[in-house]
Design a protein around this motif. Structure first.
Motif, PDB file in Angstrom:
ATOM      1  N   MET A 196       9.850  44.717 -36.705  1.00 14.95           N
ATOM      2  CA  MET A 196       9.792  43.295 -36.990  1.00 14.95           C
ATOM      3  C   MET A 196       8.710  42.677 -36.110  1.00 14.95           C
ATOM      4  O   MET A 196       8.643  42.933 -34.917  1.00 14.95           O
ATOM      5  N   SER A 197       7.877  41.868 -36.732  1.00 17.79           N
ATOM      6  CA  SER A 197       6.821  41.217 -35.964  1.00 17.79           C
ATOM      7  C   SER A 197       6.926  39.710 -36.141  1.00 17.79           C
ATOM      8  O   SER A 197       7.265  39.212 -37.219  1.00 17.79           O
ATOM      9  N   ILE A 198       6.642  38.997 -35.085  1.00 20.81           N
ATOM     10  CA  ILE A 198       6.749  37.537 -35.085  1.00 20.81           C
ATOM     11  C   ILE A 198       5.349  36.951 -35.142  1.00 20.81           C
ATOM     12  O   ILE A 198       4.478  37.325 -34.360  1.00 20.81           O
ATOM     13  N   ASP A 199       5.132  36.030 -36.067  1.00 18.01           N
ATOM     14  CA  ASP A 199       3.858  35.331 -36.167  1.00 18.01           C
ATOM     15  C   ASP A 199       3.910  34.140 -35.202  1.00 18.01           C
ATOM     16  O   ASP A 199       4.421  33.073 -35.528  1.00 18.01           O
ATOM     17  N   TRP A 200       3.408  34.361 -33.988  1.00 21.36           N
ATOM     18  CA  TRP A 200       3.512  33.359 -32.938  1.00 21.36           C
ATOM     19  C   TRP A 200       2.717  32.103 -33.264  1.00 21.36           C
ATOM     20  O   TRP A 200       3.116  30.997 -32.876  1.00 21.36           O
ATOM     21  N   ALA A 201       1.607  32.255 -33.970  1.00 20.37           N
ATOM     22  CA  ALA A 201       0.807  31.085 -34.334  1.00 20.37           C
ATOM     23  C   ALA A 201       1.583  30.176 -35.284  1.00 20.37           C
ATOM     24  O   ALA A 201       1.590  28.947 -35.122  1.00 20.37           O
ATOM     25  N   ALA A 202       2.246  30.766 -36.267  1.00 27.69           N
ATOM     26  CA  ALA A 202       3.045  29.974 -37.209  1.00 27.69           C
ATOM     27  C   ALA A 202       4.235  29.327 -36.502  1.00 27.69           C
ATOM     28  O   ALA A 202       4.580  28.174 -36.777  1.00 27.69           O
ATOM     29  N   LEU A 203       4.857  30.075 -35.588  1.00 27.44           N
ATOM     30  CA  LEU A 203       5.982  29.520 -34.842  1.00 27.44           C
ATOM     31  C   LEU A 203       5.531  28.334 -33.983  1.00 27.44           C
ATOM     32  O   LEU A 203       6.208  27.301 -33.929  1.00 27.44           O
ATOM     33  N   GLY A 204       4.393  28.462 -33.340  1.00 24.63           N
ATOM     34  CA  GLY A 204       3.859  27.359 -32.542  1.00 24.63           C
ATOM     35  C   GLY A 204       3.492  26.158 -33.394  1.00 24.63           C
ATOM     36  O   GLY A 204       3.697  25.011 -32.989  1.00 24.63           O
ATOM     37  N   GLN A 205       2.960  26.411 -34.600  1.00 26.51           N
ATOM     38  CA  GLN A 205       2.607  25.324 -35.496  1.00 26.51           C
ATOM     39  C   GLN A 205       3.865  24.570 -35.954  1.00 26.51           C
ATOM     40  O   GLN A 205       3.882  23.346 -35.986  1.00 26.51           O
ATOM     41  N   VAL A 206       4.908  25.290 -36.298  1.00 22.66           N
ATOM     42  CA  VAL A 206       6.163  24.660 -36.712  1.00 22.66           C
ATOM     43  C   VAL A 206       6.742  23.847 -35.557  1.00 22.66           C
ATOM     44  O   VAL A 206       7.214  22.717 -35.749  1.00 22.66           O
ATOM     45  N   PHE A 207       6.693  24.398 -34.347  1.00 18.27           N
ATOM     46  CA  PHE A 207       7.197  23.664 -33.179  1.00 18.27           C
ATOM     47  C   PHE A 207       6.412  22.381 -32.959  1.00 18.27           C
ATOM     48  O   PHE A 207       6.993  21.311 -32.731  1.00 18.27           O
ATOM     49  N   GLY A 208       5.086  22.461 -33.033  1.00 16.78           N
ATOM     50  CA  GLY A 208       4.250  21.280 -32.799  1.00 16.78           C
ATOM     51  C   GLY A 208       4.474  20.191 -33.830  1.00 16.78           C
ATOM     52  O   GLY A 208       4.612  19.010 -33.495  1.00 16.78           O
ATOM     53  N   VAL A 209       4.522  20.580 -35.103  1.00 13.21           N
ATOM     54  CA  VAL A 209       4.716  19.591 -36.164  1.00 13.21           C
ATOM     55  C   VAL A 209       6.101  18.961 -36.057  1.00 13.21           C
ATOM     56  O   VAL A 209       6.249  17.739 -36.193  1.00 13.21           O
ATOM     57  N   SER A 210       7.123  19.762 -35.785  1.00 13.10           N
ATOM     58  CA  SER A 210       8.471  19.197 -35.679  1.00 13.10           C
ATOM     59  C   SER A 210       8.592  18.269 -34.476  1.00 13.10           C
ATOM     60  O   SER A 210       9.272  17.240 -34.552  1.00 13.10           O
ATOM     61  N   LEU A 211       7.914  18.589 -33.385  1.00 11.63           N
ATOM     62  CA  LEU A 211       7.938  17.718 -32.216  1.00 11.63           C
ATOM     63  C   LEU A 211       7.276  16.379 -32.512  1.00 11.63           C
ATOM     64  O   LEU A 211       7.827  15.313 -32.198  1.00 11.63           O
ATOM     65  N   VAL A 212       6.109  16.404 -33.160  1.00 10.55           N
ATOM     66  CA  VAL A 212       5.390  15.167 -33.476  1.00 10.55           C
ATOM     67  C   VAL A 212       6.181  14.312 -34.466  1.00 10.55           C
ATOM     68  O   VAL A 212       6.306  13.093 -34.288  1.00 10.55           O
TER      69      VAL A 212
END
Length: 82
Positions: free
Chosen positions: A1-17
């Motif tokens: 299993m691999s985690i797409d860290w860029a996508a996870l960071g993007q989701v975190f940033g958008v949800s925070l904003v």
């Protein structure tokens, strides 16, 4: 299993904003509905005129803020269901 860290960071940033933005809009709505007409120099309540117009404008803006919050919640529910 691999985690797409860029996508996870993007989701975190958008949800925070979006979260901070919605809290800000809701706060503006609460401030708009809590505005009262300023009393005149004599201590009596403000008559119809400038202060009453500003109060009506603040209340209209507050309702628009609440409508925006309701639209964001409805869109979120739509995304979950669809």
């Amino acid at each position: 299993m691999s985690i797409d860290w860029a996508a996870l960071g993007q989701v975190f940033g958008v949800s925070l904003v979006v979260t901070v933005g919605m809290v800000g809009v809701f706060t503006l709505g609460i401030l708009g509905t809590s505005r009262k007409a300023a009393p005149e120099q004599g201590g009596a309540a403000a008559a119809a005129g400038g202060a009453a117009g500003a109060s009506a404008l603040a209340r209209t803006g507050a309702y628009a803020c609440f409508a925006l919050c309701a639209a964001a919640v409805a869109y979120g529910i739509y995304l979950i269901v669809a």
